[in-house]
Design an enzyme around this catalytic site. Structure first.
Site, PDB file in Angstrom:
ATOM      1  N   HIS A  65      21.831 -20.728 -23.144  1.00 51.73           N
ATOM      2  CA  HIS A  65      21.910 -21.435 -24.422  1.00 51.73           C
ATOM      3  C   HIS A  65      21.589 -20.487 -25.558  1.00 51.73           C
ATOM      4  O   HIS A  65      20.950 -19.459 -25.373  1.00 51.73           O
ATOM      5  CB  HIS A  65      20.939 -22.619 -24.453  1.00 51.73           C
ATOM      6  N   CYS A 243       5.955 -23.668 -23.291  1.00 48.24           N
ATOM      7  CA  CYS A 243       6.609 -22.459 -22.794  1.00 48.24           C
ATOM      8  C   CYS A 243       6.977 -21.590 -23.992  1.00 48.24           C
ATOM      9  O   CYS A 243       6.915 -22.051 -25.135  1.00 48.24           O
ATOM     10  CB  CYS A 243       7.843 -22.802 -21.968  1.00 48.24           C
TER      11      CYS A 243
END
Length: 734
Positions: A65, A243
């Site tokens: 992505h 994250c």
């Protein structure tokens, strides 16, 4: 995702054998539909994102992505590989590949697609259906959510919202039948905190918790076997997931923990600290928790909130791969009574600690203002020193030099002086926007940055100066906080922090600064500048005394920073006035006095100080010479009633003398190391020496008034015995 994926964007027989080939095959489908304008440019952006961190996920999934200027609208393409393609996942190749493309700057779309998809991928029925589907149109409908998987989800499963990042809390709020008095308030507290969240938490009841609440003894015992949190209720866990990118893994870990908690009969509430910002778990929810799971690959913000509870601290992928094991581990720690120690001090940055519940408005305001100042000071130091060096190398007219982009001679000192001056001038242009931006950040977290910077730049453009920056930052933070209190539909929550809040708050702040209050503030700033220009004689000396007292009162604290910021604001222009440079000189000179005075005192009368203080005195010479007022803090902490008044007296003398002598300073920092940049340097050093002597003499006098007990080698540094009192305070110096 209704129009982000269609049958034309699905390849159920993806023949690529590398991740680059797979991305190209799926990107070609996007290009064929006109959603990617430059195939190679887009693939370069995909590769750049892949280089930051592999996008392979356990379970046979790859999600390459990126955001790219070559994408016209948010798009998702899906490919299924029979052989599998290596995307860097620990468990092997991926057979389900999702290529996600978002236009440059479209953070809302990017986050929405990724976080929603991430949650769906934790549903085995969803991934099984994708592996079994034989028609591209049905596959696209499955991903969009138009068609449910072949096997229906059970009644206890809470569906996730496909329109934005969500945290679907599948366990009931932390309440029990035995907590009748507190149940409503805690439930309301959870609802209030989660409804306001950017990453929405939707509490629902599972059959297990409903059974416990109903008070059915047999069933409750089954539910809580080995996991009872007390009073016949399920074990309660709060968790944080985060994250590096704050997107896919963050939400997948949250979903995995919630699913595992539901299967184990454990209540789990998750705080996702993602790219769209985060909403803190309600303190009542944390207080009621029996254990904590921190699944993160970046630092957990405000981690100190969870101190004193059984805690499992691990990586985010552990929560995705083995959530049940983590839940079992935290339950075992709770059974053994293992808890994380309370540190006794708040963690994180000053901005992250600003505005904690229970603090008074005055405390919050001070933290907000200091957060802006703390981020501004490095720009002041770098820009000011560069400008000062530019003048030193190129002469006093270097500010009139042509831009170095047009004229630069490698062999000419003037060119190098102009280069340094122009770099410093650029750094100075950030002062007001950074001040305003981080005041707003301290108030409202990341959503406050955009309106804060916009308001600060407007203040700079209209010459509203330091006062305008303060006003812009406070207004921006207040506007964002007001918007965040408005109840909004769940469908809009994903785009609030990246589109709606910046848009509305920037409009409001811009209107107020440009049309309503900007001009009056600019006029007030000009009046203050004119007043400073007119200072002379006794008025200038009194100002020097006041600034000296402020610099030495709290040794780097808020009052010290007010005086310092006042001085640096005056020189934060390309051509500061002579009065502004005198004020800067007085402020820096006074700030050097406390550590230098303590260093001199420990040298002249060693017996009045503890061994630890004598060692600190050696370091204080360097700290004071470098304009680090904090070098006197160890002495002030041990004996504030003697050290602080002595420091203030010396600082007042130095400030008054510096203003009397008319010394000037263009650099905002540097201490004696920038003496060559000071106007009338010898008189300037004389002022510092006089203040140092006053401070040292006064502190020796005050300490000498209290005689040591007979036979004592070292006189006490404070009231009471010296050795026991002073030595424990030594860590303060660190």
């Amino acid at each position: 995702m209704s129009d982000m994926i269609t049958a034309d964007l699905v390849d159920l027989d993806l023949s690529a054998d590398t991740k680059e080939a797979a991305s190209r095959a799926l990107a070609q489908r996007m290009a064929a539909l006109g959603r990617v304008t430059d195939l190679d440019g887009f693939l370069a952006d995909v590769a750049a994102r892949e280089a930051q961190m592999p996008t392979g996920l356990d379970g046979g999934i790859g999600i390459p992505h990126c955001r790219s200027a070559h994408v016209t609208e948010p798009t998702l393409a899906f490919g299924r590989s029979a052989a599998g393609i290596d995307f860097g996942a620990a468990d092997g190749p991926a057979d389900l590949i999702f290529l996600i493309a978002a236009p440059a700057g479209a953070d809302d779309a990017h986050l929405t697609i990724l976080s929603s998809l991430a949650r769906q991928l934790m549903n085995s029925e969803f991934t099984d259906a994708l592996r079994a589907v034989g028609d591209p149109a049905r596959a696209a409908a499955l991903i969009r959510g138009d068609e449910p998987p072949a096997t229906a989800t059970g009644p206890s499963t809470t569906p996730t919202t496909a329109t934005g990042p969500t945290t679907a809390t599948t366990a009931a709020p932390f309440t029990t039948a035995a907590e009748d008095g507190a149940e409503d308030s805690v439930a309301a507290s959870v609802a209030a905190s989660t409804d306001a969240a950017t990453d929405t938490t939707t509490p629902t009841s599972t059959p297990a918790t409903e059974t416990a609440a109903a008070g059915t003894a047999g069933d409750a015992a089954d539910v809580n076997a080995g996991a009872d949190g007390g009073a016949g209720r399920p074990f309660r866990i709060v968790a944080v997931t985060s994250c590096p990118t704050g997107i896919a893994h963050t939400y997948m870990a949250a979903e995995a923990l919630e699913n595992a908690g539901r299967e184990a009969g454990v209540d789990v509430v998750v705080e996702t600290q993602g790219s769209a910002g985060f909403t803190r778990l309600d303190p009542a929810v944390i207080a009621a928790a029996d254990g904590v799971i921190l699944a993160h690959d970046v630092a957990v913000r405000e981690k100190e909130r969870f101190a004193g509870k059984p805690t499992v601290d691990t990586g985010v992928k552990a929560a995705i791969n083995r959530p049940a094991a983590l839940i079992a581990e935290v339950r075992e720690k709770a059974a053994r009574g293992e808890v994380t120690p309370a540190s006794g001090r708040p963690g994180g940055t000053p901005v992250e600690r600003a505005g904690e519940p229970g603090e008074g408005y005055g405390t919050k305001l001070r933290k907000w203002l200091m957060s802006g100042v703390s981020y501004m000071v490095p720009f002041v130091a770098a820009g000011g020193l560069l400008i000062a060096l530019g003048f030193a190398i190129g002469g006093y007219r270097i500010n009139e030099a042509k831009p170095v982009t047009e004229v630069f001679d490698w062999g000419q000192a003037d060119s190098w002086g102009a280069l340094l001056f122009q770099i410093g001038a650029v750094a100075f242009e950030f002062l007001i926007p950074v001040l305003a931006g981080y005041i707003a950040y301290g108030m409202a977290d990341r959503p406050g940055l955009v309106p804060g910077f916009v308001g600060g730049m407007i203040a700079f453009d209209i010459n509203a100066g330091f006062l305008g920056g303060l006003a812009a930052g406070l207004i921006a933070g207040g506007v964002v906080m007001a918007i965040q209190k408005v109840t909004i539909p769940p469908v809009l929550r994903g785009i609030m922090p990246v589109v709606v809040i910046p848009l509305l708050s920037s409009m409001v702040v811009g209107f107020l600064m440009l049309v309503v209050i900007g001009k009056p503030i600019a006029e007030a700033q000009k009046a203050m500048t004119d007043w400073l220009e007119g200072l002379s004689g006794a008025n200038a000396v009194l100002l020097g005394v006041l600034l000296g007292l402020m610099m030495c009162f709290d040794l780097g604290g808020p009052i010290n920073k007010v005086a310092y910021t006042f001085a640096t604001a005056g020189i934060s222009v390309a051509a500061p006035s002579d009065s502004a440079m005198k004020i800067m000189a007085a402020v820096m000179a006074a700030g050097m006095v406390p550590p230098l005075g303590m260093a001199l005192a420990t040298t002249l009368r060693r017996k009045l100080f503890t061994p630890a203080e004598r060692e600190n005195g050696k370091a204080a010479w360097v700290l004071g010479a470098s304009f680090i007022s904090e070098g006197a803090i160890p002495f002030a902490a041990a004996d504030p009633l003697r050290v602080i008044p002595a420091s203030m007296a010396g600082g007042a003398v130095t400030g008054a003398l510096a203003m009397t002598f008319g010394s000037t300073l263009r650099a905002p920092h540097g201490g004696v190391w920038v003496t060559f940049l000071i106007g009338k340097p010898f008189l300037y050093l004389l002022a510092i020496a006089a203040g140092t002597a006053v401070t040292a003499g006064l502190v020796i006098l005050l300490k000498g008034l209290r005689r040591p007990a007979p036979g004592t080698e070292t006189a006490p540094a404070a009231d009471g015995p010296a050795a026991p009192a002073a030595e424990p305070r030594q860590p303060v110096a660190a």
